[in-house]
Design a protein around this motif. Structure first.
Motif, PDB file in Angstrom:
ATOM      1  N   ALA A  11      -5.049  -8.190  14.596  1.00 30.20           N
ATOM      2  CA  ALA A  11      -3.615  -8.466  14.687  1.00 30.20           C
ATOM      3  C   ALA A  11      -2.765  -7.260  15.144  1.00 30.20           C
ATOM      4  CB  ALA A  11      -3.159  -9.160  13.089  1.00 30.20           C
ATOM      5  N   LEU A  12      -3.113  -5.984  14.714  1.00 33.50           N
ATOM      6  CA  LEU A  12      -2.360  -4.949  15.026  1.00 33.50           C
ATOM      7  C   LEU A  12      -2.156  -4.756  16.651  1.00 33.50           C
ATOM      8  CD1 LEU A  12      -4.018  -2.472  12.761  1.00 33.50           C
ATOM      9  CD2 LEU A  12      -1.688  -2.946  12.456  1.00 33.50           C
ATOM     10  N   TYR A  13      -3.356  -5.221  17.190  1.00 36.45           N
ATOM     11  CA  TYR A  13      -3.284  -5.073  18.905  1.00 36.45           C
ATOM     12  C   TYR A  13      -2.384  -5.854  19.520  1.00 36.45           C
ATOM     13  CZ  TYR A  13      -7.887  -3.212  17.313  1.00 36.45           C
ATOM     14  OH  TYR A  13      -9.035  -2.697  16.775  1.00 36.45           O
ATOM     15  N   GLY A  14      -2.034  -6.870  18.910  1.00 33.62           N
ATOM     16  CA  GLY A  14      -1.057  -7.760  19.584  1.00 33.62           C
ATOM     17  C   GLY A  14       0.465  -7.571  19.398  1.00 33.62           C
ATOM     18  N   HIS A  15       0.637  -6.860  18.513  1.00 36.47           N
ATOM     19  CA  HIS A  15       2.073  -6.581  17.996  1.00 36.47           C
ATOM     20  C   HIS A  15       2.755  -5.501  18.892  1.00 36.47           C
ATOM     21  CE1 HIS A  15       5.501  -5.838  15.272  1.00 36.47           C
ATOM     22  NE2 HIS A  15       5.345  -7.044  14.708  1.00 36.47           N
ATOM     23  N   PRO A  16       4.109  -5.693  19.242  1.00 34.37           N
ATOM     24  CA  PRO A  16       4.788  -4.959  20.184  1.00 34.37           C
ATOM     25  C   PRO A  16       4.951  -3.722  19.543  1.00 34.37           C
ATOM     26  CG  PRO A  16       6.284  -6.803  19.348  1.00 34.37           C
ATOM     27  CD  PRO A  16       4.828  -7.059  19.045  1.00 34.37           C
ATOM     28  N   TRP A  17       5.290  -3.638  18.156  1.00 39.47           N
ATOM     29  CA  TRP A  17       5.608  -2.552  17.537  1.00 39.47           C
ATOM     30  C   TRP A  17       4.579  -1.576  16.917  1.00 39.47           C
ATOM     31  CZ3 TRP A  17       9.801  -4.979  13.733  1.00 39.47           C
ATOM     32  CH2 TRP A  17      10.921  -5.291  14.319  1.00 39.47           C
ATOM     33  N   VAL A  18       3.332  -1.897  16.737  1.00 33.70           N
ATOM     34  CA  VAL A  18       2.272  -1.310  16.270  1.00 33.70           C
ATOM     35  C   VAL A  18       1.128  -1.024  17.105  1.00 33.70           C
ATOM     36  CG1 VAL A  18       2.696  -1.685  13.676  1.00 33.70           C
ATOM     37  CG2 VAL A  18       1.362  -3.469  14.976  1.00 33.70           C
ATOM     38  N   GLY A  19       0.618  -2.065  17.600  1.00 29.72           N
ATOM     39  CA  GLY A  19      -0.520  -1.875  18.814  1.00 29.72           C
ATOM     40  C   GLY A  19      -1.699  -1.187  18.195  1.00 29.72           C
ATOM     41  N   PRO A  20      -2.513  -0.651  19.159  1.00 29.56           N
ATOM     42  CA  PRO A  20      -3.645   0.109  18.957  1.00 29.56           C
ATOM     43  C   PRO A  20      -3.690   1.503  18.729  1.00 29.56           C
ATOM     44  CG  PRO A  20      -3.629  -0.367  21.256  1.00 29.56           C
ATOM     45  CD  PRO A  20      -2.469  -0.910  20.672  1.00 29.56           C
ATOM     46  N   GLY A  21      -4.471   2.320  18.309  1.00 21.01           N
ATOM     47  CA  GLY A  21      -4.481   3.490  18.106  1.00 21.01           C
ATOM     48  C   GLY A  21      -4.152   3.909  16.764  1.00 21.01           C
ATOM     49  N   LEU A  22      -3.122   4.518  16.187  1.00 25.66           N
ATOM     50  CA  LEU A  22      -3.129   5.429  14.897  1.00 25.66           C
ATOM     51  C   LEU A  22      -3.055   4.177  14.075  1.00 25.66           C
ATOM     52  CD1 LEU A  22      -2.902   8.157  13.093  1.00 25.66           C
ATOM     53  CD2 LEU A  22      -0.470   8.107  13.535  1.00 25.66           C
ATOM     54  N   ASN A  23      -2.219   3.331  14.110  1.00 24.10           N
ATOM     55  CA  ASN A  23      -2.261   2.066  13.126  1.00 24.10           C
ATOM     56  C   ASN A  23      -3.394   1.583  12.813  1.00 24.10           C
ATOM     57  OD1 ASN A  23       0.968   2.104  12.244  1.00 24.10           O
ATOM     58  ND2 ASN A  23       0.958   1.942  14.545  1.00 24.10           N
ATOM     59  N   ALA A  24      -4.154   1.133  13.785  1.00 19.82           N
ATOM     60  CA  ALA A  24      -5.617   0.788  13.476  1.00 19.82           C
ATOM     61  C   ALA A  24      -6.299   1.568  12.741  1.00 19.82           C
ATOM     62  CB  ALA A  24      -6.337   0.246  14.739  1.00 19.82           C
ATOM     63  N   TRP A  25      -6.432   2.809  13.073  1.00 17.12           N
ATOM     64  CA  TRP A  25      -7.242   3.927  12.228  1.00 17.12           C
ATOM     65  C   TRP A  25      -6.592   4.071  10.853  1.00 17.12           C
ATOM     66  CZ3 TRP A  25     -11.499   6.572  12.339  1.00 17.12           C
ATOM     67  CH2 TRP A  25     -11.501   7.561  11.453  1.00 17.12           C
ATOM     68  N   ASN A  26      -5.399   4.079  10.823  1.00 17.65           N
ATOM     69  CA  ASN A  26      -5.253   4.159   9.374  1.00 17.65           C
ATOM     70  C   ASN A  26      -5.378   2.823   8.512  1.00 17.65           C
ATOM     71  OD1 ASN A  26      -3.532   6.676   9.457  1.00 17.65           O
ATOM     72  ND2 ASN A  26      -1.795   5.941   9.998  1.00 17.65           N
ATOM     73  N   PHE A  27      -5.474   1.801   9.159  1.00 22.32           N
ATOM     74  CA  PHE A  27      -5.646   0.538   8.297  1.00 22.32           C
ATOM     75  C   PHE A  27      -7.111   0.641   8.134  1.00 22.32           C
ATOM     76  CE2 PHE A  27      -7.900  -3.712   8.684  1.00 22.32           C
ATOM     77  CZ  PHE A  27      -7.245  -4.289   7.471  1.00 22.32           C
ATOM     78  N   ILE A  28      -8.053   0.860   8.822  1.00 18.96           N
ATOM     79  CA  ILE A  28      -9.397   0.853   8.806  1.00 18.96           C
ATOM     80  C   ILE A  28      -9.959   1.973   7.885  1.00 18.96           C
ATOM     81  CG2 ILE A  28     -11.613   1.342  10.027  1.00 18.96           C
ATOM     82  CD1 ILE A  28     -10.405   0.239  12.526  1.00 18.96           C
ATOM     83  N   THR A  29      -9.324   3.039   7.783  1.00 19.76           N
ATOM     84  CA  THR A  29      -9.934   4.049   6.902  1.00 19.76           C
ATOM     85  C   THR A  29      -9.011   4.192   5.585  1.00 19.76           C
ATOM     86  OG1 THR A  29      -7.973   5.498   7.707  1.00 19.76           O
ATOM     87  CG2 THR A  29     -10.250   5.688   8.738  1.00 19.76           C
ATOM     88  N   GLY A  30      -8.121   3.359   5.487  1.00 22.88           N
ATOM     89  CA  GLY A  30      -7.369   2.949   4.243  1.00 22.88           C
ATOM     90  C   GLY A  30      -6.362   4.034   3.980  1.00 22.88           C
ATOM     91  N   THR A  31      -5.931   4.780   4.978  1.00 20.99           N
ATOM     92  CA  THR A  31      -4.911   6.061   4.854  1.00 20.99           C
ATOM     93  C   THR A  31      -3.544   5.391   4.366  1.00 20.99           C
ATOM     94  OG1 THR A  31      -6.343   7.022   6.591  1.00 20.99           O
ATOM     95  CG2 THR A  31      -4.026   7.938   6.162  1.00 20.99           C
ATOM     96  N   THR A  32      -3.164   4.472   4.931  1.00 20.56           N
ATOM     97  CA  THR A  32      -1.607   3.948   4.617  1.00 20.56           C
ATOM     98  C   THR A  32      -1.672   2.816   3.802  1.00 20.56           C
ATOM     99  OG1 THR A  32      -1.532   3.201   6.842  1.00 20.56           O
ATOM    100  CG2 THR A  32      -0.894   5.396   6.489  1.00 20.56           C
ATOM    101  N   ASP A  33      -2.432   1.751   4.221  1.00 24.26           N
ATOM    102  CA  ASP A  33      -2.386   0.444   3.581  1.00 24.26           C
ATOM    103  C   ASP A  33      -3.129   0.148   2.366  1.00 24.26           C
ATOM    104  OD1 ASP A  33      -0.767  -0.363   5.909  1.00 24.26           O
ATOM    105  OD2 ASP A  33      -2.593  -0.606   6.968  1.00 24.26           O
ATOM    106  N   HIS A  34      -2.695  -0.717   1.607  1.00 26.41           N
ATOM    107  CA  HIS A  34      -3.137  -1.174   0.279  1.00 26.41           C
ATOM    108  C   HIS A  34      -4.226  -1.984   0.441  1.00 26.41           C
ATOM    109  CE1 HIS A  34      -0.074   1.614  -1.789  1.00 26.41           C
ATOM    110  NE2 HIS A  34       0.628   0.958  -0.802  1.00 26.41           N
TER     111      HIS A  34
END
Length: 222
Positions: A38-61
């Protein structure tokens, strides 16, 4: 399939307790697959850092709360590989963790990948959604949350697994448009059951019964 539909992940003890109840055993004993699509389709978040943070648990609960193991299930890749490569993996996994982002984009790839057809047969699994990853399970998201349209014109309405719609991130200071007044206007145009929820609130769906778990603010909208 059991559902935990959150606005911002498993971020307080009440939501964590609801997750533990759905699992029936400790998180540390459960395997998970995370879905960043879902991250890739959003105009504000997209691929890249946000996807990495989600996968690694860096920022999201979501992925970083102590699972026995966490793998990645990227839906955009699934149509290009045989189902026997990934369907058994999904069936044997305890939990699916769906990132926030664009709910319509996620619905599109859930259908194209075949995951949407598989979900009803996953009786012992738990689906945990965050924001757009939760909204994909509702009947409709409303025009306020449309950020992507299918290039081939396919119908990309959301999945309608539950019978209510969800306005997430209510009164989040980083999202100044997500006010109670905006939620009421959104709900009036939808014409169906709808809730506005803040980031400390989640829905628990088990056996057709829906409960709201919250340490914050939520409201059922007419």
């Amino acid at each position: 399939m059991k559902l935990l539909l959150t606005s911002a992940g498993v971020r307080n003890p009440s939501i964590r307790a609801a997750l533990d109840d759905l699992l029936g055993r400790p998180v540390a004993d459960c395997t998970a697959l995370c879905i960043p699509t879902a991250l890739y389709g959003h105009p504000w978040v997209g691929p890249g850092l946000n996807a990495w943070n989600f996968i690694t648990g860096t920022t999201d609960h979501m992925t970083g709360i102590g699972w026995k193991s966490v793998g990645v299930l990227e839906l955009t890749a699934l149509p290009s590989i045989p189902q026997e490569r990934w369907v058994p993996l999904v069936r044997e996994t305890d939990v699916l963790l769906a990132a926030g982002g664009d709910a319509l984009y996620l619905a599109y790839w859930m259908r194209r990948s075949g995951l949407a057809d598989l979900l009803p047969s996953l009786d012992d699994s738990v689906y945990v959604g965050m924001s757009g990853g939760s909204m994909v399970m509702t009947p409709r998201v409303g025009e306020e949350f449309v950020g992507w349209t299918a290039p081939d014109g396919d119908d990309v309405t959301t999945l309608g697994v539950v019978d209510f719609s969800m306005f997430p991130h209510l009164d989040n200071p980083e999202l100044p448009d997500n006010t109670q007044a905006a939620a009421e206007r959104w709900a009036a145009r939808l014409g169906g059951p709808a809730y506005a929820v803040d980031d400390e609130t989640a829905f628990v769906v088990d056996g057709g019964v829906v409960d709201v778990v919250s340490e914050g603010t939520w409201r059922k909208l007419a």
